[in-house]
Design a protein around this motif. Sequence first.
Motif, PDB file in Angstrom:
ATOM      1  N   ALA A 136       0.829  -1.205   0.000  1.00 38.24           N
ATOM      2  CA  ALA A 136       0.000   0.000   0.000  1.00 38.24           C
ATOM      3  C   ALA A 136       0.868   1.263   0.000  1.00 38.24           C
ATOM      4  CB  ALA A 136      -0.926  -0.004   1.219  1.00 38.24           C
ATOM      5  N   TYR A 137       1.975   1.233   0.717  1.00 36.68           N
ATOM      6  CA  TYR A 137       2.922   2.357   0.730  1.00 36.68           C
ATOM      7  C   TYR A 137       3.421   2.647  -0.684  1.00 36.68           C
ATOM      8  CZ  TYR A 137       7.113   5.033   2.128  1.00 36.68           C
ATOM      9  OH  TYR A 137       8.088   6.000   2.271  1.00 36.68           O
ATOM     10  N   ILE A 138       3.725   1.599  -1.428  1.00 38.34           N
ATOM     11  CA  ILE A 138       4.182   1.781  -2.813  1.00 38.34           C
ATOM     12  C   ILE A 138       3.108   2.481  -3.631  1.00 38.34           C
ATOM     13  CG2 ILE A 138       4.788   0.561  -4.946  1.00 38.34           C
ATOM     14  CD1 ILE A 138       6.053  -1.611  -3.123  1.00 38.34           C
ATOM     15  N   GLY A 139       1.859   2.016  -3.496  1.00 37.10           N
ATOM     16  CA  GLY A 139       0.766   2.627  -4.251  1.00 37.10           C
ATOM     17  C   GLY A 139       0.534   4.080  -3.905  1.00 37.10           C
ATOM     18  N   SER A 157      -4.978   0.221   1.549  1.00 38.14           N
ATOM     19  CA  SER A 157      -4.422  -0.796   2.457  1.00 38.14           C
ATOM     20  C   SER A 157      -5.395  -1.941   2.672  1.00 38.14           C
ATOM     21  CB  SER A 157      -4.067  -0.169   3.811  1.00 38.14           C
ATOM     22  OG  SER A 157      -2.822   0.463   3.769  1.00 38.14           O
ATOM     23  N   SER A 158      -6.676  -1.616   2.798  1.00 37.21           N
ATOM     24  CA  SER A 158      -7.650  -2.687   3.000  1.00 37.21           C
ATOM     25  C   SER A 158      -7.786  -3.533   1.744  1.00 37.21           C
ATOM     26  CB  SER A 158      -9.011  -2.117   3.424  1.00 37.21           C
ATOM     27  OG  SER A 158      -9.514  -1.220   2.454  1.00 37.21           O
ATOM     28  N   ALA A 159      -7.647  -2.922   0.558  1.00 35.96           N
ATOM     29  CA  ALA A 159      -7.675  -3.697  -0.683  1.00 35.96           C
ATOM     30  C   ALA A 159      -6.485  -4.647  -0.742  1.00 35.96           C
ATOM     31  CB  ALA A 159      -7.671  -2.768  -1.894  1.00 35.96           C
ATOM     32  N   VAL A 160      -5.306  -4.142  -0.391  1.00 39.76           N
ATOM     33  CA  VAL A 160      -4.122  -4.992  -0.365  1.00 39.76           C
ATOM     34  C   VAL A 160      -4.275  -6.061   0.718  1.00 39.76           C
ATOM     35  CG1 VAL A 160      -1.626  -5.050  -0.019  1.00 39.76           C
ATOM     36  CG2 VAL A 160      -2.657  -3.164  -1.290  1.00 39.76           C
ATOM     37  N   GLY A 161      -4.914  -5.686   1.832  1.00 43.38           N
ATOM     38  CA  GLY A 161      -5.151  -6.665   2.889  1.00 43.38           C
ATOM     39  C   GLY A 161      -6.040  -7.808   2.418  1.00 43.38           C
TER      40      GLY A 161
END
Length: 381
Positions: free
Chosen positions: A116-119, A328-332
């Motif tokens: 998420a940090y990358i995005g 972040s929730s999507a990546v989660g």
Amino acid sequence: MAFDLRSLAVATAGFSAFVNLYSPQALLPKLAGEFHVGPGAISALMTASTAAIALSAPFTGALADVAGRKRLIVVAMFAITVPTVIMTFAATVPQLVFWRFVQGLLVPPIFTVTVAYIGDEWPPRDVARVAGVYVTGASIGGFSGRFIPGILTDMIGWRAAIQIVALITLLAAVLVTLMLPRERQFVRSGGLLLSLSQMLRHFRDRRLVATFAIGFGVLFNFIAVFTYVSFHLAGPPYFFSPTLLGALFFTYLVSSPLLPWTGRAIALFGRRRFVLGTIVVWIAGALLLLAPPVPIIIAGLTLCAICGMLCQTVSTGYVTLTAKEGRSSAVGLYASTFYVGGSAGAFLTGIAWATAGWSGCVAVIVAMQVIMAVIVVAAWD
């Protein structure tokens, strides 16, 4: 230089997550012998950690949307060293499984939040490239998690080998603390409930749901291939030692120079066409695993490693590009389905091993690859 250090930091975070996740994999035949259990029972060490990740990843993502990125990444990297050390004092398989489960709970704050940090922190045109850098670090971590404990186990025993993995993780945590800047583009959500509601809305996006399914298939195949090939080669007529089993994971490193170029490949061929071609080659690699000669098996493992890492890089980047809010929730959610796939890969392929041996395992792997291709055709742009 700051940009270079930032890229190195996300690669180091990926390394840290996967060096811990896969540290027992090359040791499974050795551990099965020491604790007097079968392949299915000792493979629970892999299932426990992937199941824990699947359970906690969506909520970690929602928490990160509220609390921020770097703090969770760094705290998790330091914390994961604790269960890694404690498991080296285990006297039974259930104790090992428990601490592997605790270990798994601490992986999502590294994996999901770094992606998420990358995005958030890189421009959209650079996301695929940086995701490739991250997956390169993860692939090196996956290799190191298998190779380092494998070779050290023959020298100093598996308990000391895992303790060295904990030390490596501690050093990686210090490096990320120093190199990774605090997030600048991230905007905190309005609260945990709002973040959770955003997470549920992700299921309305057909492309995201399809990408979650591709993530499921990627780790299903990785766990299926690299767990049961160890049992295949540890038995007759090969009788590989832990060192030789760990050396098999040099195949992971072959993909490392290719991954940062994934963005260019997508631009040249298109995302769907590129992934479909990758899956076709992946199927060919899986079929090579049926051949008796070791060099052909290694060639098959190499193709499986390259194609799996390419699919993982594309799908990871696609999640961050597709999710416009609650990243972040999507990546989660992606991580959750990814690791559910890993647990399913260990469990279902274990059944195939018990009923049809290595050829049954390969049949299950190829079936999953075909399902992935169908999903890409049906749902990806």
